[in-house]
Design an enzyme around this catalytic site. Structure first.
Site, PDB file in Angstrom:
ATOM      1  N   GLU A   4      32.916  40.213  26.729  1.00 17.41           N
ATOM      2  CA  GLU A   4      31.696  40.448  27.511  1.00 17.41           C
ATOM      3  C   GLU A   4      30.558  40.985  26.650  1.00 17.41           C
ATOM      4  OE1 GLU A   4      34.695  41.141  28.652  1.00 17.41           O
ATOM      5  OE2 GLU A   4      34.824  39.973  30.497  1.00 17.41           O
ATOM      6  N   HIS A  49      39.038  45.310  39.743  1.00  9.47           N
ATOM      7  CA  HIS A  49      38.418  44.009  40.013  1.00  9.47           C
ATOM      8  C   HIS A  49      37.824  43.945  41.418  1.00  9.47           C
ATOM      9  CE1 HIS A  49      41.321  43.104  36.779  1.00  9.47           C
ATOM     10  NE2 HIS A  49      40.520  42.117  36.441  1.00  9.47           N
TER      11      HIS A  49
END
Lengths: 337, 366
Positions: free
Chosen positions: A70, A139
């Site tokens: 990321e 998540h």
């Protein structure tokens, strides 16, 4: 006019903007969907299928599949944005913001300010938010409040397919970094969506429903729960005005304040945790600017101040639902000094 | 005379239910045809339901503030001598009719598009018979005919056509002039196999309708002009500029309120529909082009007085007495019959739909 899902609306926005403007590129994990796997090139189109077909139409130079890094994705996106491209980068789960936050928070968000307005950072970061899939604590979060707290970032939270397409096109054409939050349980929601490209302006809330008794402000999936609660309450004689801000930065404070000026009551519904949150922010806004018209204490319906539970039963309790919203609205309506 | 129901009407494509806002006649009160019976609010619009015949409001069934589906019983009209028990029985036995297959199919069909040399125009077609073609005004779309089209569709093939730059039509307006718009309409009529039609035009669409009629007089059976552009120099420039500029709900609402006598007619959905039309790529530029061609410097550049004077077919003018966009005094410039509709602004066909529908029906039947 055709009914389209949020997934189709987002795909259309990306494809139409990529056709219109060669500077628009897509960067992210699996955005080429299955390239390099047994599934073949463009088999899936990202984990949610939003980018399916883009690599076939626009090629590898404009649909850039990245490693699972990321920090590299966001660094590449921020750098390419200041040097002339208009990247749409994907942060698959917003929960992963920690590993790339420097690029967003301390780089992209600061360029325009630190370079005296001479640098533009036309960057869109699409990212998934939301609980409800038993995806566990790492998540399932909705950290748009964190993004909203950063000056220099714009933050978008669509709740339907019409807004999703218009807001994403607006985000791509915007010259500032935009965090575009997509709720993971809403991709299949359908509404009427024009085939043509169009924009929905930032900083203009949508009034989902008119009412004179209680103002409800809600985001993303909570807009739908609040709408269901408002239906129930209407049958009991309580007319709720439901406001979906659509963007939290900029925030359409006027629409919220105008509404509270009429209703005198505010309930904010937010799937995110309550501390230092959008719910807290909007409560503060109204307390500061509309204290004199309030007929009842401002109420917040939010997740508790805990991580999102994995156990389905607990997760269900964690997420605000229509019954909870309706109960709090009834309390606000029935409040007597 | 028998017992007849007053039921929830269907106004516009998307209406499924309506809310009884207010009864304007008391229970037991007599009313004449055309009188306002009650106010109904839909997600699109708030309007009044007018009496279709003379009668007495024997029993109000739907109280104020209730939301009911299309076709639901709102009130009962019965001769004064009717026993109360018979009225009770009528109410008890009333069944909301299932929508006919035809209605369902029409609702499914929705608007379509017609290709005019690579550009597309959107239109809504309803009914069969001698064609009636309706042309909306500046910035509007086919929804402006939501009360007119259903009233004509039982006897006519009705086409509500969206001009270039508007609604779901092409945003390529060419020069945006009267001729450019009239060309587009002519091309659409040819493609839709309409040789001859009753033309109805509102505001800018009125001038376009007059131009089409003047070009091909054989193709226009009659011409109805509702508050048309092109009969005088004045125009409300605040409206035109505001309409072009508005991107936010508040500005859009202020602009739309200029159109009507009673601002309550402007619903949030009307405002939202206007903004959605304007947000489409090219829409605002198209409106700017048209505004520049038609209303440069805040005055009307288009003049249809000569062409209207020369028309051989029957022409009627309809104007709202309180029009704040195009002054009603412009009606004097055309030497044709004028019907002034009281208590209406620039949208008499929406504000006083019953009266205007009557004027149109009688005129095209004659």
């Amino acid at each position: 006019m055709a009914q389209k899902t949020i997934r189709q609306a987002l795909h259309e926005a990306l494809a139409q903007e990529m056709r219109r403007d060669p500077r628009v590129v897509v960067i992210g994990e699996d955005v080429a969907g299955g390239a390099g796997t047994g599934g073949g090139r463009d088999a899936a189109g990202g984990v949610l299928g939003v980018t399916k077909g883009l690599i076939t139409e626009f090629g590898e130079d404009r649909v850039i599949d990245t490693p699972i890094t990321e920090s590299a994705i966001m660094g590449m996106a921020a750098g390419s944005a200041v040097s002339g491209l208009r990247p749409v980068a994907e942060l698959m789960f917003s929960d992963f913001l920690g590993v790339c936050f420097d690029q967003i928070y301390n780089q992209a968000a600061k360029f325009r300010y630190m370079f005296g307005g001479k640098a533009r950072t036309p960057l869109v970061i699409r990212t998934m938010i939301g609980a409800g899939r038993s995806a566990a604590a790492q998540h399932s979060q909705s950290p748009y409040g964190i993004f909203t707290s950063v000056p220099g970032l714009k933050v978008v939270i669509p709740s339907n397919a019409y807004d999703a397409k218009g807001l994403l096109i607006q985000a791509i054409r915007d010259d500032d970094p935009v965090i575009f939050c997509e709720h993971k349980l809403m991709y299949d929601l359908k509404t009427e969506v024009p085939d043509e490209a169009y924009t929905v302006p930032f900083g203009e809330a949508n009034i989902v429903r008119d009412g004179d008794d209680v103002t409800i402000v809600a985001f993303a999936r909570m807009v739908h729960y609040a709408a269901a609660a408002a239906e129930t309450l209407a049958r009991e004689g309580i007319d709720c005005e439901l406001i979906d801000p659509r963007t939290t930065s900029p925030l359409d404070a006027d629409t919220i304040l105008d509404s509270v000026a009429r209703t005198g009551r505010l309930v904010v519904v937010d799937e995110a945790t309550p501390r230092c949150s959008m719910a807290a922010d909007i409560a503060a806004l109204v307390a500061e600017h509309a204290f004199g018209v309030l007929k009842a204490p401002i109420r917040r319906v939010t997740a508790p101040h805990t991580p999102v539970p994995f156990a389905p039963g607990l997760e269900k309790l964690y997420i605000p639902d229509s019954d909870r919203i309706a109960a709090v609205v009834r309390e606000a309506q029935g409040y007597a000094r | 005379m028998s017992i007849t129901p007053i039921t929830m009407p269907k106004w516009g494509l998307t209406m499924t239910e309506g809310k009884v806002v207010q009864w304007l006649k008391p229970q037991g009160g007599a009313f004449a045809k055309g009188e306002e019976l009650l106010e109904i609010e839909t997600s699109k619009i708030t309007n009044v339901l007018e009496a279709e015949e003379d009668g007495t409001l024997t029993r109000i069934v739907a109280p104020e503030d209730t939301t009911l589906p299309i076709g639901a019983l709102l009130a009962v009209v019965a001769p004064e001598t009717t026993p109360a028990a018979e009225v009770d029985a009528f109410i008890a036995g009333f069944v909301v009719p299932e929508p006919s297959e035809e209605t369902m199919a029409e609702a499914e069909a929705g608007p379509r598009t017609v290709d005019i040399g690579g550009r597309s125009l959107r239109y809504l077609e309803r009914g069969a018979g001698v064609p009636v073609v309706m042309l909306h005004g500046f910035g509007a779309d086919l929804n402006t005919w939501m009360f007119t089209q259903p009233a004509l569709a039982d006897r006519h093939r009705t086409i509500a056509l969206e001009l270039p730059g508007h609604g779901g039509s092409t945003k390529d307006v060419g020069a945006g002039t009267l001729d450019a718009l009239a060309d587009a309409v002519e091309a659409a009529l040819a493609t839709l196999d309409i040789d001859r039609a009753h033309l109805i035009g509102h505001s800018m669409g009125g001038a376009v309708a007059a131009a089409v009629a003047a070009r091909r007089p054989d193709r226009a059976a009659t011409l109805t002009l509702i508050a048309p552009a092109g009969l005088g120099p004045e125009i409300n420039a605040t409206f035109i500029d505001g309409f072009v500029r508005a991107t936010r709900r508040k500005d859009a609402e202020a602009v739309l309120r200029l159109l009507v006598r009673d601002p309550a007619l402007v619903s949030r959905t009307m405002v939202e529909d206007m903004l959605r039309n304007k947000r489409i790529d090219g829409a605002t530029a198209a409106l700017e082009t048209i505004a520049h061609a038609w209303f440069p410097g805040g005055h009307q550049a288009v003049d249809i007085t000569a062409s209207v004077a020369g028309l051989a077919m029957a022409v009627q003018l309809i104007w709202g007495a309180d029009d704040r966009i195009v002054p009603e005094t412009h009606a004097l410039a055309a030497r044709v019959p004028v019907h002034v509709v009281e208590h209406a602004g620039h949208l008499p066909h929406m504000e006083k739909a019953g009266a205007v529908n009557d004027l149109i029906r009688r005129f095209i039947a004659a």
